[in-house]
Design a protein around this motif. Structure first.
Motif, PDB file in Angstrom:
ATOM      1  N   MET A  20       0.801  -1.209   0.000  1.00  0.00           N
ATOM      2  CA  MET A  20       0.000   0.000   0.000  1.00  0.00           C
ATOM      3  C   MET A  20       0.844   1.273   0.000  1.00  0.00           C
ATOM      4  SD  MET A  20      -3.073  -1.087  -0.209  1.00  0.00           S
ATOM      5  CE  MET A  20      -3.029  -2.788  -0.792  1.00  0.00           C
ATOM      6  N   SER A  21       2.018   1.263   0.640  1.00  0.00           N
ATOM      7  CA  SER A  21       2.833   2.477   0.683  1.00  0.00           C
ATOM      8  C   SER A  21       3.344   2.855  -0.704  1.00  0.00           C
ATOM      9  CB  SER A  21       4.005   2.297   1.644  1.00  0.00           C
ATOM     10  OG  SER A  21       4.795   1.185   1.267  1.00  0.00           O
ATOM     11  N   ILE A  22       3.623   1.856  -1.538  1.00  0.00           N
ATOM     12  CA  ILE A  22       4.054   2.147  -2.903  1.00  0.00           C
ATOM     13  C   ILE A  22       2.899   2.743  -3.693  1.00  0.00           C
ATOM     14  CG2 ILE A  22       4.784   1.054  -5.067  1.00  0.00           C
ATOM     15  CD1 ILE A  22       6.570  -0.772  -3.453  1.00  0.00           C
ATOM     16  N   ARG A  23       1.697   2.221  -3.484  1.00  0.00           N
ATOM     17  CA  ARG A  23       0.522   2.818  -4.123  1.00  0.00           C
ATOM     18  C   ARG A  23       0.388   4.298  -3.716  1.00  0.00           C
ATOM     19  NH1 ARG A  23      -3.681   0.292  -6.408  1.00  0.00           N
ATOM     20  NH2 ARG A  23      -3.645  -1.974  -6.646  1.00  0.00           N
ATOM     21  N   GLY A  24       0.583   4.561  -2.429  1.00  0.00           N
ATOM     22  CA  GLY A  24       0.441   5.931  -1.950  1.00  0.00           C
ATOM     23  C   GLY A  24       1.444   6.870  -2.582  1.00  0.00           C
ATOM     24  N   ASP A  25       2.701   6.456  -2.663  1.00  0.00           N
ATOM     25  CA  ASP A  25       3.723   7.309  -3.267  1.00  0.00           C
ATOM     26  C   ASP A  25       3.475   7.507  -4.765  1.00  0.00           C
ATOM     27  OD1 ASP A  25       4.931   7.628  -0.846  1.00  0.00           O
ATOM     28  OD2 ASP A  25       6.606   6.288  -1.236  1.00  0.00           O
ATOM     29  N   ALA A  26       3.006   6.450  -5.425  1.00  0.00           N
ATOM     30  CA  ALA A  26       2.670   6.564  -6.847  1.00  0.00           C
ATOM     31  C   ALA A  26       1.509   7.537  -7.042  1.00  0.00           C
ATOM     32  CB  ALA A  26       2.321   5.197  -7.415  1.00  0.00           C
ATOM     33  N   ALA A  27       0.543   7.490  -6.135  1.00  0.00           N
ATOM     34  CA  ALA A  27      -0.606   8.398  -6.241  1.00  0.00           C
ATOM     35  C   ALA A  27      -0.176   9.852  -6.085  1.00  0.00           C
ATOM     36  CB  ALA A  27      -1.648   8.031  -5.191  1.00  0.00           C
ATOM     37  N   GLU A  34      -7.563  11.058 -11.724  1.00  0.00           N
ATOM     38  CA  GLU A  34      -8.264   9.775 -11.851  1.00  0.00           C
ATOM     39  C   GLU A  34      -7.312   8.612 -11.594  1.00  0.00           C
ATOM     40  OE1 GLU A  34     -11.398   9.095 -12.066  1.00  0.00           O
ATOM     41  OE2 GLU A  34     -11.922  11.224 -12.071  1.00  0.00           O
ATOM     42  N   ASP A  35      -6.097   8.703 -12.114  1.00  0.00           N
ATOM     43  CA  ASP A  35      -5.099   7.663 -11.859  1.00  0.00           C
ATOM     44  C   ASP A  35      -4.761   7.601 -10.371  1.00  0.00           C
ATOM     45  OD1 ASP A  35      -4.885   6.917 -14.531  1.00  0.00           O
ATOM     46  OD2 ASP A  35      -3.341   8.417 -14.941  1.00  0.00           O
ATOM     47  N   ALA A  36      -4.672   8.765  -9.733  1.00  0.00           N
ATOM     48  CA  ALA A  36      -4.371   8.793  -8.304  1.00  0.00           C
ATOM     49  C   ALA A  36      -5.494   8.143  -7.505  1.00  0.00           C
ATOM     50  CB  ALA A  36      -4.150  10.233  -7.840  1.00  0.00           C
ATOM     51  N   ILE A  37      -6.735   8.428  -7.865  1.00  0.00           N
ATOM     52  CA  ILE A  37      -7.872   7.817  -7.158  1.00  0.00           C
ATOM     53  C   ILE A  37      -7.850   6.308  -7.316  1.00  0.00           C
ATOM     54  CG2 ILE A  37     -10.389   7.607  -7.174  1.00  0.00           C
ATOM     55  CD1 ILE A  37     -10.458  10.617  -7.920  1.00  0.00           C
ATOM     56  N   THR A  38      -7.550   5.832  -8.508  1.00  0.00           N
ATOM     57  CA  THR A  38      -7.466   4.387  -8.746  1.00  0.00           C
ATOM     58  C   THR A  38      -6.411   3.745  -7.853  1.00  0.00           C
ATOM     59  OG1 THR A  38      -8.200   4.646 -11.033  1.00  0.00           O
ATOM     60  CG2 THR A  38      -7.018   2.617 -10.495  1.00  0.00           C
ATOM     61  N   LEU A  39      -5.303   4.441  -7.661  1.00  0.00           N
ATOM     62  CA  LEU A  39      -4.235   3.919  -6.811  1.00  0.00           C
ATOM     63  C   LEU A  39      -4.607   3.958  -5.334  1.00  0.00           C
ATOM     64  CD1 LEU A  39      -1.267   5.636  -8.665  1.00  0.00           C
ATOM     65  CD2 LEU A  39      -1.536   3.160  -8.401  1.00  0.00           C
ATOM     66  N   VAL A  73      -7.677   2.672   0.945  1.00  0.00           N
ATOM     67  CA  VAL A  73      -8.814   3.010   1.800  1.00  0.00           C
ATOM     68  C   VAL A  73      -9.643   1.769   2.110  1.00  0.00           C
ATOM     69  CG1 VAL A  73     -10.949   4.342   1.905  1.00  0.00           C
ATOM     70  CG2 VAL A  73      -8.881   5.384   0.975  1.00  0.00           C
ATOM     71  N   ASN A  74      -9.740   0.866   1.135  1.00  0.00           N
ATOM     72  CA  ASN A  74     -10.550  -0.345   1.303  1.00  0.00           C
ATOM     73  C   ASN A  74      -9.762  -1.526   1.841  1.00  0.00           C
ATOM     74  OD1 ASN A  74     -12.755   1.000   0.310  1.00  0.00           O
ATOM     75  ND2 ASN A  74     -12.579   0.209  -1.763  1.00  0.00           N
ATOM     76  N   ASN A  75      -8.508  -1.316   2.232  1.00  0.00           N
ATOM     77  CA  ASN A  75      -7.669  -2.416   2.700  1.00  0.00           C
ATOM     78  C   ASN A  75      -8.304  -3.063   3.935  1.00  0.00           C
ATOM     79  OD1 ASN A  75      -5.653  -4.183   3.404  1.00  0.00           O
ATOM     80  ND2 ASN A  75      -4.164  -2.612   3.958  1.00  0.00           N
ATOM     81  N   PRO A  76      -8.710  -4.354   3.862  1.00  0.00           N
ATOM     82  CA  PRO A  76      -9.387  -4.969   5.004  1.00  0.00           C
ATOM     83  C   PRO A  76      -8.501  -5.130   6.227  1.00  0.00           C
ATOM     84  CG  PRO A  76      -8.898  -6.619   3.325  1.00  0.00           C
ATOM     85  CD  PRO A  76      -8.595  -5.276   2.720  1.00  0.00           C
ATOM     86  N   HIS A  77      -7.185  -5.045   6.057  1.00  0.00           N
ATOM     87  CA  HIS A  77      -6.278  -5.180   7.188  1.00  0.00           C
ATOM     88  C   HIS A  77      -5.909  -3.832   7.805  1.00  0.00           C
ATOM     89  CE1 HIS A  77      -5.149  -9.189   5.157  1.00  0.00           C
ATOM     90  NE2 HIS A  77      -5.977  -9.415   6.152  1.00  0.00           N
ATOM     91  N   ARG A 113      -3.761   8.291   5.598  1.00  0.00           N
ATOM     92  CA  ARG A 113      -3.007   9.054   4.595  1.00  0.00           C
ATOM     93  C   ARG A 113      -3.740   9.055   3.264  1.00  0.00           C
ATOM     94  NH1 ARG A 113       2.124   6.744   1.327  1.00  0.00           N
ATOM     95  NH2 ARG A 113       3.057   8.678   0.540  1.00  0.00           N
ATOM     96  N   ALA A 114      -4.269   7.898   2.855  1.00  0.00           N
ATOM     97  CA  ALA A 114      -4.987   7.800   1.580  1.00  0.00           C
ATOM     98  C   ALA A 114      -6.262   8.633   1.607  1.00  0.00           C
ATOM     99  CB  ALA A 114      -5.309   6.339   1.272  1.00  0.00           C
TER     100      ALA A 114
END
Length: 495
Positions: free
Chosen positions: A439-446, A456-461, A466-470, A477-478
């Motif tokens: 998830m942290s890589i997704r955040g930095d990419a966003a 739109e690409d940032a929202i997809t990332l 936000v929906n991470n069940p863990h 942050r997201a």
């Protein structure tokens, strides 16, 4: 009184009668989707690796996916007992027999042989679904899917089965107090429901709800409509009542009645699964290094007894002074808890012996990047970062599927005046594609996407975070980043 010679002979005689502690022989099996390490027999290792490949084939057939040639193979470690498990993960609570971890340092699974198959299948379902777009699932369905497939059977011949009853979850549902169904429907994941007992019931009720929803074609259609609605921003409880026609209380009654019936499960014909599996014997240093290395790669160094681990790996390196694995392990520990110069010396020695060690190359790049970041002279700082990029390019050549390399290549560019350019964005996309679970890589990419106005690409990332069940610290942050996107979009464009 016995002489010194007599005492020496006596000591040698006693030593000869004392059984030596033999080093375990570690093997490495590589197949199309997995790299499996084990200190057990080669036959057990091959059988287990083949079973994992059959399970992966089941998931691909069930969800209509092809082979993922550009995704890093999942490392799996099979250990003998709980003591070995806690050598790798000292803080793992008692009673755990397996664990799956995703972080910037590694993605891997580790389990006691023969005791944690359902745990691995559960976690591999998450691993697989993250690669194939489960970001739009509510927490209960994400966990329910994982539980649904955790009891799968994938024999060498005959039909594969999934959705089989889960005795442990059934027992919990019979014996324990259920969570309110609206709480289950609203929770992002198990961390939203309180203590360990509540989390256990969340898993059990998620399994039951998923099993119920998938057991009837009409309910499956309703589930599709439900997912579409809640991903459009509708309230999960009100939407459930509107689409399924039941209140949370009525749903609980339906599930209790369903669980008293004969639960149905699915079977599927798999094509022949005959993966190429290559087995190699690792050097003897692996027995002393492989599990401590997992400990050294912990996502949070504060969770590790760094000085003790450093001392252990320093001692190991003196026993195996020419082994690249031991030298890389020492390099990581020295960098984290010891001396940078000693780390660099160990890593250079390792790369002299194994030039394509991705781990060694990444660590060397990290040392040089840090040196460049603190350099007083900008010219020297730029030179150090260029040297780091050279090591990262070598790592990329060694393994073009390793997400850690792409993330490092993208991050090293963040100090540049033209960051993020289109190539930087592509590098972030490749990092996410190869490790959508981190998830942290997704955040930095966003964030990089946001800086270029690619909202739109940032929202997809950000949505899977936000929906991470863990749960995890990245969730807030997201949410903050999504709020920032909304604010930026609300600002009128300049004339």
């Amino acid at each position: 009184m016995p002489s010194a010679v007599h005492r020496l002979l006596l000591a040698l005689a006693l030593l000869a009668l004392t059984p030596a502690s033999a080093l375990a022989e570690w093997r490495r099996a590589e197949s199309p989707n997995f790299i499996v390490y084990s200190d057990g027999s080669e036959r057990n290792l091959r059988d287990y690796t083949a079973r994992l490949e059959r399970f992966d084939a089941l998931m691909k057939v069930r969800f209509g996916r092809g082979q993922d040639d550009d995704v890093r193979k999942l490392p799996v470690y099979l250990v003998e007992n709980g003591r070995a498990l806690r050598t790798a993960l000292p803080n793992l609570p008692e009673g755990f027999t397996g664990y799956y971890s995703t972080s910037e340092n590694d993605i891997f699974a580790i389990l006691v042989r023969g005791e944690s198959d359902d745990i691995l299948l559960h976690e591999y379902t998450h691993h697989f679904m993250a690669k194939n777009g489960d970001s739009q699932y509510p927490g209960w369905l994400s966990e329910g899917f994982a539980e649904y497939f955790a009891t799968a059977t994938v024999p060498e011949r005959g039909k594969a089965s999934f959705g089989l009853p889960n005795p442990g979850r059934q027992y919990a549902l019979q014996q324990n107090r259920w969570l309110p169904k609206d709480q289950v429907l609203r929770a992002k994941g198990s961390m939203d429901v309180g203590d360990s007992a509540g989390r256990g019931m969340y898993y059990a009720q998620s399994w039951a709800l998923t099993h119920w929803a998938l057991s009837d074609p009409a309910r499956v259609q309703n589930l599709v409509a439900y997912l579409t609605a809640i991903n459009g921003g509708r309230d999960p409880v009100e939407t459930w009542q509107a689409i399924f026609g039941t209140s949370p209380e009525q749903l609980t009654a339906q599930l209790r009645a369903y669980l008293r019936s004969s639960l149905r499960y699915a079977q599927i014909d798999l094509p022949p699964v005959t993966p190429a599996i290559t087995v190699s014997i690792l050097p003897s240093a692996a027995d002393a290094v492989l599990l401590p290395m997992i400990n050294a790669r912990a996502p949070d160094p504060a969770d590790v007894d760094g000085p003790a681990l450093l001392e252990t790996l320093r001692t190991t390196s003196t026993r195996f002074p020419d082994d690249p694995l031991a030298l890389v392990a020492l390099g990581r520990a020295e960098k984290q808890w010891g001396d940078d110069a000693a780390a660099e010396a160990a890593l250079k020695a390792a790369l002299d012996r194994q030039a394509d060690s991705v781990e060694g190359l990444l660590l060397m790049a990290d040392i040089l990047t840090g040196r460049g970041d603190v350099a007083a002279d900008p010219v020297e700082g730029a030179r150090q970062r260029r040297l780091a990029q050279g090591f990262l390019q070598r790592a990329l050549d060694a393994d073009p599927t390793d997400y850690r390399v792409y993330a490092a290549l993208a991050r090293i560019r963040r100090g540049s005046t033209d960051y993020p350019n289109e190539n930087d964005l592509l590098t972030w996309v490749l990092a996410v594609q190869r490790a959508p679970q981190v998830m942290s890589i997704r955040g930095d990419a966003a964030i990089a996407m946001m800086e270029r106005g690619r909202y739109e690409d940032a929202i997809t990332l950000l949505t899977p975070i936000v929906n991470n069940p863990h749960g995890g610290p990245g969730v807030q942050r997201a949410r903050t980043l999504l709020d920032q996107i909304g604010q930026r979009r609300a600002v009128p464009a300049p004339d």
